[in-house]
Design a protein around this motif. Sequence first.
Motif, PDB file in Angstrom:
ATOM      1  N   ALA A 121       0.630  -0.678   0.177  1.00  0.00           N
ATOM      2  CA  ALA A 121       0.133  -0.255   0.343  1.00  0.00           C
ATOM      3  C   ALA A 121       0.606   1.438   0.119  1.00  0.00           C
ATOM      4  N   GLN A 122       2.274   1.580   0.782  1.00  0.00           N
ATOM      5  CA  GLN A 122       2.984   2.644   0.671  1.00  0.00           C
ATOM      6  C   GLN A 122       3.492   2.201  -0.169  1.00  0.00           C
ATOM      7  N   ARG A 123       3.913   1.053  -1.313  1.00  0.00           N
ATOM      8  CA  ARG A 123       4.193   1.461  -2.447  1.00  0.00           C
ATOM      9  C   ARG A 123       3.731   1.993  -3.292  1.00  0.00           C
ATOM     10  N   PHE A 124       2.820   1.788  -3.322  1.00  0.00           N
ATOM     11  CA  PHE A 124       1.457   1.737  -4.882  1.00  0.00           C
ATOM     12  C   PHE A 124       0.421   3.275  -4.361  1.00  0.00           C
ATOM     13  N   ALA A 125       1.089   3.912  -2.891  1.00  0.00           N
ATOM     14  CA  ALA A 125      -0.194   4.697  -2.421  1.00  0.00           C
ATOM     15  C   ALA A 125      -1.087   4.351  -3.029  1.00  0.00           C
ATOM     16  N   ALA A 126      -1.501   3.064  -1.956  1.00  0.00           N
ATOM     17  CA  ALA A 126      -3.187   2.653  -1.989  1.00  0.00           C
ATOM     18  C   ALA A 126      -3.614   2.990  -0.248  1.00  0.00           C
ATOM     19  N   GLU A 127      -5.055   3.499  -0.657  1.00  0.00           N
ATOM     20  CA  GLU A 127      -5.348   4.596   0.724  1.00  0.00           C
ATOM     21  C   GLU A 127      -5.502   3.042   1.604  1.00  0.00           C
ATOM     22  N   THR A 128      -5.951   2.452   1.171  1.00  0.00           N
ATOM     23  CA  THR A 128      -6.864   1.347   2.635  1.00  0.00           C
ATOM     24  C   THR A 128      -5.996  -0.248   2.086  1.00  0.00           C
ATOM     25  N   VAL A 129      -5.718  -0.303   2.949  1.00  0.00           N
ATOM     26  CA  VAL A 129      -5.788  -2.467   3.474  1.00  0.00           C
ATOM     27  C   VAL A 129      -6.662  -3.604   3.248  1.00  0.00           C
ATOM     28  N   VAL A 130      -6.706  -4.242   3.050  1.00  0.00           N
ATOM     29  CA  VAL A 130      -7.835  -5.136   3.464  1.00  0.00           C
ATOM     30  C   VAL A 130      -7.086  -6.242   2.950  1.00  0.00           C
ATOM     31  N   ILE A 131      -8.012  -7.622   4.283  1.00  0.00           N
ATOM     32  CA  ILE A 131      -7.225  -8.517   4.875  1.00  0.00           C
ATOM     33  C   ILE A 131      -7.989  -9.310   5.149  1.00  0.00           C
ATOM     34  N   LEU A 132      -8.392  -9.884   3.759  1.00  0.00           N
ATOM     35  CA  LEU A 132      -9.428 -11.243   3.676  1.00  0.00           C
ATOM     36  C   LEU A 132      -8.504 -12.686   3.707  1.00  0.00           C
ATOM     37  N   VAL A 133      -9.432 -13.327   4.628  1.00  0.00           N
ATOM     38  CA  VAL A 133      -9.629 -14.712   4.848  1.00  0.00           C
ATOM     39  C   VAL A 133     -10.729 -15.672   3.716  1.00  0.00           C
ATOM     40  N   GLN A 134     -10.250 -16.736   3.183  1.00  0.00           N
ATOM     41  CA  GLN A 134     -11.317 -17.387   2.200  1.00  0.00           C
ATOM     42  C   GLN A 134     -11.624 -18.634   2.507  1.00  0.00           C
ATOM     43  N   ALA A 135     -12.375 -19.329   2.477  1.00  0.00           N
ATOM     44  CA  ALA A 135     -12.711 -20.666   2.837  1.00  0.00           C
ATOM     45  C   ALA A 135     -13.881 -21.102   2.256  1.00  0.00           C
ATOM     46  N   ALA A 136     -13.676 -22.227   1.892  1.00  0.00           N
ATOM     47  CA  ALA A 136     -14.880 -23.353   1.063  1.00  0.00           C
ATOM     48  C   ALA A 136     -15.823 -23.412   2.283  1.00  0.00           C
ATOM     49  N   THR A 137     -15.664 -23.250   3.572  1.00  0.00           N
ATOM     50  CA  THR A 137     -16.720 -24.097   4.437  1.00  0.00           C
ATOM     51  C   THR A 137     -16.665 -22.967   5.540  1.00  0.00           C
ATOM     52  N   ASP A 138     -17.879 -22.667   6.466  1.00  0.00           N
ATOM     53  CA  ASP A 138     -18.270 -22.222   7.349  1.00  0.00           C
ATOM     54  C   ASP A 138     -17.689 -22.810   8.454  1.00  0.00           C
ATOM     55  N   LYS A 139     -16.895 -23.858   8.786  1.00  0.00           N
ATOM     56  CA  LYS A 139     -16.593 -24.681   9.865  1.00  0.00           C
ATOM     57  C   LYS A 139     -14.791 -23.895   9.092  1.00  0.00           C
ATOM     58  N   GLU A 140     -14.603 -23.773   8.102  1.00  0.00           N
ATOM     59  CA  GLU A 140     -12.831 -22.975   7.786  1.00  0.00           C
ATOM     60  C   GLU A 140     -12.933 -22.182   8.042  1.00  0.00           C
ATOM     61  N   ALA A 141     -14.331 -21.338   7.828  1.00  0.00           N
ATOM     62  CA  ALA A 141     -14.199 -20.324   7.352  1.00  0.00           C
ATOM     63  C   ALA A 141     -14.462 -19.372   9.199  1.00  0.00           C
ATOM     64  N   GLU A 142     -14.335 -19.958   9.988  1.00  0.00           N
ATOM     65  CA  GLU A 142     -14.979 -19.970  11.293  1.00  0.00           C
ATOM     66  C   GLU A 142     -12.908 -19.747  11.786  1.00  0.00           C
ATOM     67  N   ILE A 143     -12.428 -20.793  11.431  1.00  0.00           N
ATOM     68  CA  ILE A 143     -11.320 -20.850  11.876  1.00  0.00           C
ATOM     69  C   ILE A 143     -10.718 -19.815  11.379  1.00  0.00           C
ATOM     70  N   GLY A 144     -11.088 -18.950  10.314  1.00  0.00           N
ATOM     71  CA  GLY A 144     -10.098 -17.882   9.676  1.00  0.00           C
ATOM     72  C   GLY A 144     -10.719 -16.715  11.047  1.00  0.00           C
ATOM     73  N   ARG A 145     -11.497 -16.560  10.805  1.00  0.00           N
ATOM     74  CA  ARG A 145     -12.501 -15.181  12.131  1.00  0.00           C
ATOM     75  C   ARG A 145     -11.273 -15.355  12.983  1.00  0.00           C
ATOM     76  N   LYS A 146     -11.164 -16.797  13.886  1.00  0.00           N
ATOM     77  CA  LYS A 146     -10.174 -16.489  15.104  1.00  0.00           C
ATOM     78  C   LYS A 146      -9.013 -16.138  14.531  1.00  0.00           C
ATOM     79  N   ALA A 147      -8.006 -16.929  13.515  1.00  0.00           N
ATOM     80  CA  ALA A 147      -7.497 -15.868  13.248  1.00  0.00           C
ATOM     81  C   ALA A 147      -6.774 -14.259  13.450  1.00  0.00           C
ATOM     82  N   LEU A 148      -7.433 -14.528  12.267  1.00  0.00           N
ATOM     83  CA  LEU A 148      -7.844 -12.528  12.390  1.00  0.00           C
ATOM     84  C   LEU A 148      -8.332 -11.722  13.700  1.00  0.00           C
ATOM     85  N   GLU A 149      -8.888 -12.232  14.716  1.00  0.00           N
ATOM     86  CA  GLU A 149      -9.113 -11.626  15.913  1.00  0.00           C
ATOM     87  C   GLU A 149      -7.930 -11.687  16.314  1.00  0.00           C
ATOM     88  N   LYS A 150      -7.705 -12.696  17.012  1.00  0.00           N
ATOM     89  CA  LYS A 150      -6.057 -12.999  17.608  1.00  0.00           C
ATOM     90  C   LYS A 150      -5.025 -12.473  16.709  1.00  0.00           C
TER      91      LYS A 150
END
Length: 181
Positions: A121-150
């Motif tokens: 973002a700094q290199r390309f003068a981007a105004e915003t950063v977005v971090i996404l965790v992509q899952a195939a199932t809700d169970k995997e997405a829940e693991i990603g959600r907890k990792a994001l919180e941590k």
Amino acid sequence: MKEADFLIARPASDGKSQRFVLGETGFSFSGSDRPPSVMDTWTSGTGLPAGARDVLAKNPQFVDIVGLVGVPTGSHKQRPLFAGWILARASSGLVSVAIRDARDCTAGRLADDAQFATEAAQRFAAETVVILVQAATDKEAEIGRKALEKTFGTDVPELNRLYLSRRSSPPVWIASLSGKS
């Protein structure tokens, strides 16, 4: 001829079909026969996946987001692909987007993704950063959600919803996406 919606950097090929080993079984597949990955839709060059666009569009600053350039992150020899980065454009400005497959999601890897996306973002003068965790199932997405919180020390109470992780420059938005987006 159909052109890609945005550019995806790929490793140079010597014309030989790469083989991908399935676990420790010894079975291998050519690139076209390997099991699908949730990252395939991100690296196909056909635009941001519909599910991710829907989640981002709920925030007015990302309603018209489109990818410009995508890059797989990590080793080019790593298969399946577990992470990537996209420089995107929205009416609010450039956006640095890091994507991580939930099957390969830890707080440490998300912190590395966030650092990569913030530096980009700094290199390309981007105004915003977005971090996404992509899952195939809700169970995997829940693991990603907890990792994001941590990783970001913030509540992420819902899947498929964008949250502002901290007040910083540039602002960092996070979300755990379920289903094939």
